[in-house]
Design an enzyme around this catalytic site. Structure first.
Site, short mmCIF file in Angstrom:
data_model
loop_
_atom_site.label_atom_id
_atom_site.label_comp_id
_atom_site.label_asym_id
_atom_site.label_seq_id
_atom_site.Cartn_x
_atom_site.Cartn_y
_atom_site.Cartn_z
CB VAL A 1 -0.93 0.00 1.24
CG1 VAL A 1 -1.70 1.32 1.31
CG2 VAL A 1 -1.90 -1.18 1.17
CD GLU B 1 -0.44 0.95 -11.53
OE1 GLU B 1 -0.83 1.88 -12.26
OE2 GLU B 1 0.65 0.98 -10.90
#
Length: 214
Positions: free
Chosen positions: A45, A138
């Site tokens: 993250v 992504e």
């Protein structure tokens, strides 16, 4: 900080769940004793400081992060060969546990910097105590050679804040071409490499079985 913890929680959950699922794909190939197009999977993250930097650079309001920043949650799928990337993308397209919202091919159309990779942006449903929350993730798919170059370029980008000295820029582009040539050469002897790897794996398993029977 409490606000950020709450905001990033579903992204962290998505990364952990997707790492398990995508690594599971590799495990299936191994069970079938066939070549896995997936070498390994990593995920992260984006740190808060990086989110704020990118939001500032791209002019993204903080209340639009969920819809306008696609890589807060990111995964990388590494492949040995360029052709493996196509196979992985095909596998992702067949899944029904997330929705693909965008694909960007930086292999056929490399960036001016020399960057090569295949990006798949998905909308992934996270189950929370408040109900389902769909977030953008992504997935970057690249060879080990592409990843080596991208990792170095990323580090230099932080140092020079995107304003590379001319000599560094030229060398990075040369290195990108060298990495691509390496991928091409490895593809030409792909059969030999896979045969050798299969032999090595079989030999290793046989040795382990021999030790276990003693």
């Amino acid at each position: 900080m409490e606000h950020w913890d709450h905001f990033l929680a579903p992204y962290k959950q998505a990364v952990e769940e997707l790492k398990v699922k995508l690594r599971g794909m590799r495990g299936e190939f191994e069970l079938n004793t066939t070549h896995s197009p997936i070498e390994f999977v990593t995920g992260r993250v984006k740190p808060i400081a990086s989110i704020l930097d990118k939001a500032n650079q791209k002019g993204i309001p903080l209340d639009k992060l969920e819809t306008e920043m696609q890589d807060i949650a990111g995964l990388r799928m590494m492949c040995q060969f360029v052709d493996d990337i196509k196979r992985v993308v095909e596998l992702l397209r067949t899944r029904n546990d997330f929705e693909i919202v965008e694909e960007r091919n930086y292999i056929s159309h490399k960036k001016a910097s020399g960057y090569r990779s295949y990006h798949v942006v998905i909308r992934y449903p996270v189950q929370t105590i408040s109900g389902e929350k769909k977030i953008l993730v992504e997935i970057q798919i690249r060879t080990l050679a592409m990843n080596f170059w991208a990792t170095i370029e990323h580090s230099l980008n932080y140092k020079y804040k995107g304003q590379f000295p001319k000599d560094i820029q030229i060398r990075l582009q040369r290195a990108s071409e060298a990495a691509f040539r390496l991928d091409e050469e490895m593809s030409l002897i792909r059969g030999e490499i896979q045969e050798a790897q299969a032999f090595f794996t079989l030999k290793k398993e046989t040795q382990q079985e021999g030790k276990g029977s003693k």
